[in-house]
Enzyme design. Sequence first.
Site, PDB file in Angstrom:
ATOM      1  N   ASP A 294     -12.672 -30.591 -94.946  1.00 43.04           N
ATOM      2  CA  ASP A 294     -13.722 -30.295 -95.919  1.00 43.04           C
ATOM      3  C   ASP A 294     -14.699 -29.348 -95.200  1.00 43.04           C
ATOM      4  OD1 ASP A 294     -15.420 -30.183 -98.087  1.00 43.04           O
ATOM      5  OD2 ASP A 294     -15.351 -32.329 -98.482  1.00 43.04           O
TER       6      ASP A 294
HETATM    7  O1  LIG Z   1     -22.064 -24.910 -97.766  1.00 45.95           O
HETATM    8  N1  LIG Z   1     -21.765 -25.007 -98.958  1.00 45.95           N
HETATM    9  O2  LIG Z   1     -22.168 -24.161 -99.766  1.00 45.95           O
HETATM   10  C1  LIG Z   1     -20.977 -26.056 -99.398  1.00 45.95           C
HETATM   11  C2  LIG Z   1     -20.678 -26.176-100.742  1.00 45.95           C
HETATM   12  C3  LIG Z   1     -19.897 -27.234-101.174  1.00 45.95           C
HETATM   13  C4  LIG Z   1     -19.409 -28.123-100.265  1.00 45.95           C
HETATM   14  O3  LIG Z   1     -18.660 -29.173-100.743  1.00 45.95           O
HETATM   15  C5  LIG Z   1     -17.426 -29.398-100.273  1.00 45.95           C
HETATM   16  O4  LIG Z   1     -16.646 -28.238-100.398  1.00 45.95           O
HETATM   17  C6  LIG Z   1     -15.597 -28.456-101.309  1.00 45.95           C
HETATM   18  C7  LIG Z   1     -14.447 -27.656-100.843  1.00 45.95           C
HETATM   19  O5  LIG Z   1     -13.417 -27.666-101.745  1.00 45.95           O
HETATM   20  C8  LIG Z   1     -15.398 -29.938-101.287  1.00 45.95           C
HETATM   21  O6  LIG Z   1     -14.815 -30.475-102.442  1.00 45.95           O
HETATM   22  C9  LIG Z   1     -16.770 -30.431-101.125  1.00 45.95           C
HETATM   23  O7  LIG Z   1     -16.799 -31.728-100.591  1.00 45.95           O
HETATM   24  C10 LIG Z   1     -19.693 -27.991 -98.951  1.00 45.95           C
HETATM   25  C11 LIG Z   1     -20.479 -26.953 -98.492  1.00 45.95           C
END
Ligand SMILES: O=[N+]([O-])c1ccc(O[C@@H]2O[C@@H](CO)[C@H](O)[C@H]2O)cc1
Length: 805
Positions: A294
């Site tokens: 993740d």
């Molecule tokens: O840094 N960001 O912008 C950010 C955005 C969303 C995020 O969530 C995670 O990223 C997704 C990747 O598919 C997962 O389902 C979720 O748990 C994690 C980080």
Amino acid sequence: MAALLSLSALALLGAGASAQTFTGTAQGGFPDCVNGPLSNNTVCDKSADPVARARALVAAFTVAEKLNLTGNNSPGVPRLGLPVYQWWQEALHGVASSPGVTFNATGQFDSATSFPQPILMGAAFDDALIQSVAEVVSTEARAFNNYGRAGLDFWTPNINPYRDPRWGRGQETPGEDPYHLSSYVHSLIMGLQGGEDPEIRNITATCKHFAGYDIESWNGNLRYQNDVQIPQRDLVEYYLPSFRSCARDSNVGAFMCTYSALNGVPTCADPWLLNDVLREHWGWTNEEQWVTSDCDSIQNIFLPHNFSDTRQGAAAAALNAGTDLDCGTYYQHHLPLAYSQGLINQTTVDQALVRLYTSLVRTGYFDGPNAMYRNLTWSDVGTTHAQQLALQAAEEGMVLLKNDGLLPLSISNGTKIALIGSWANATTQMQGNYYGVPTYLHSPLYAAQQTGAQVFYAQGPGGQGDPTTDHWLPVWTAAEKADIIIYIGGVDISVEAEGMDREDINWTGAQLDIIGELAMYGKPMVLAQMGDQLDNTPIVNNPNISSLIWGGYPGQDGGVALFNIITGKTAPAGRLPVTQYPAHYIADIPMTDMTLRPNATTGSPGRTYKWYNGTAVFEFGYGMHYTKFSADISPLSKSSYDISSLLSGCNETYKDRCAFESIAVNVHNTGNVTSDYAALGFIAGQFGPSPYPKKSLVNYQRLHSIAGGSSQTATLNLTLGSLSRVDDHGNTYLYPGDYALMIDTMPELTMVNFTLTGQPACLDEWPQPPSGGPTIPPSDYFYGGYGSRGEFPVLAASEVLAPGS
Ligand SMILES: O=[N+]([O-])c1ccc(O[C@@H]2O[C@@H](CO)[C@H](O)[C@H]2O)cc1
């Protein structure tokens, strides 16, 4: 970015398109396999085996290049003409804004079809619909890819079961039942990837979050630091079946591990989970199948999990456990030191890259402009078919929870409707989270106006906890003028979202106040509850509110879908994909209690329809119709089955997949309104380890357009797995006992009984995790013996990337 595009990618631009349509994209186009430096590499040989092609590519990389290709922001290898590639794109319910997806501001590729959130599509209990939706999503994704606006892998679906009503991301899932999720996700992956093993995969799907992730932020427990404690039995029977369906039964291309730790081990650094369970036990061993972290969860292995004493140790632990790609920069930054310290070896790095690049080979990335799917263009996005399907999906999911006969409403020209509530003019709200730019957004207000009615709109209480009554006056004015009152409200992503679990499953006081007062007008009143489940007891108990519909997050045509249901243009046949709990439930059980069964010691009332021992407001599977249905189940071939005979007739490697019986359920529409009907088959009985689940869903089928006075037959194919239960160790057994197969047509319950005789027999022996805490004590394994690990190649000085480079 346009400068990074290869000539062959530019050649894909259709007439009228120009290079500037690529501005801002994170993607670098396709490799030039005709004139580029890779043209003589086997990776460009379409006749070669996909894995051999990827191996040849990886063999051409230096170690430094290899380590630099392990992050989602892949820089490619310019000297080889391998373009930059962004591995992270989302498509939860349509191509969605995400690092690898770029929507144009206007013109071509300025939008994509926005389907309902999975929680509403799950309520349709229609796997054929899900496959059709996924086919549209992958087709649109491909069209975006052809124009440099998306990659070829998408980090969807979110297939963690919706265990607790507070979870902010429950909307991303099809619901709470493991069988339902498993069946839904199979159809979804068939649609996304283009079948079980197509020669060229449409796109690569990613089942996430593996496993046990369903808490965002509750009572100080953050997703980044949680260490969830899940007994093996609960893991096997509840948290993992959907992932097994992805890996073992659907051949999904990718998996994503979690931020959280599971029973002491961060999942992205857990070789038991990623290797023993996922790859070995479920046979997910194709070299095109990869695991991504993740986003930034590799960093979490170091802090806050403290699973490793060093940053490079954390990165090494993840790579060695089987996490092939880092969504983040930790691998790119820390693997070089891990490599030079002998914490990882080149074979493991190569294996990760071969998996990643084989998946790109399998999607035709190296096959030039004539490859399959490369002909898809903007004209394949937002088609009439896609628009109709988005509407159909929203209609199929909506659930009628209460109706004293007011619905369907007959609305004629000039009918005066008061349309009130925080969702009455919903636009982006209808998409929930992980959305893109939709083809359009048809709000309930828009839809009401299309009916010819005279509509008096008032928003009423705004966001959750909105303290002001300043703008309530128009509510009363609208209600006074109207013949009919329609209130559309509930929750939205201001209170349930990623990083945000709900603190309450009650309606807000302000909304209840307005609803109560509106009901006092005594006018015909319909209520639509949007977002995820709330305790609807006050609505159910209010005799002045005639009808209640749950509308979830219905996507781009949600308003029209809702009004088609309200007016009877479409008959409702959705069924709740989750239990609707009373509001006190959240005080009865902490969110961090991951167990399922009621427990007198902890006071847990149990979870989901299988185990909850209180009285649900509405049960899983509840859903009314505008007509009446009855059902009868055709007799089974026997009334008693011998377990050893069942097993001896089963030649499958995975015994739970063997057929048991094909059950014919004859569904009769005894009313006079044509309607769909979703037949849900449950098994109940006192067999196996107690306490027993109340019942378990074992199959379902949605029948379409059953005319009043006519019948259709649903065929429910049951497997040995349908009859099985799981013991304390996670082993799956067939047990002797009395079984009942039930179809609930509300209020009637139709059932057939049968018995299983003989001795218990194991269908699936569970690979036990190493006992005594974390599977691999990090201090012993990953960084205990750095210097002594002479068997690992040491990075040449020229190959070591300086930290930060
Ligand atoms: O840094 N960001 O912008 C950010 C955005 C969303 C995020 O969530 C995670 O990223 C997704 C990747 O598919 C997962 O389902 C979720 O748990 C994690 C980080």
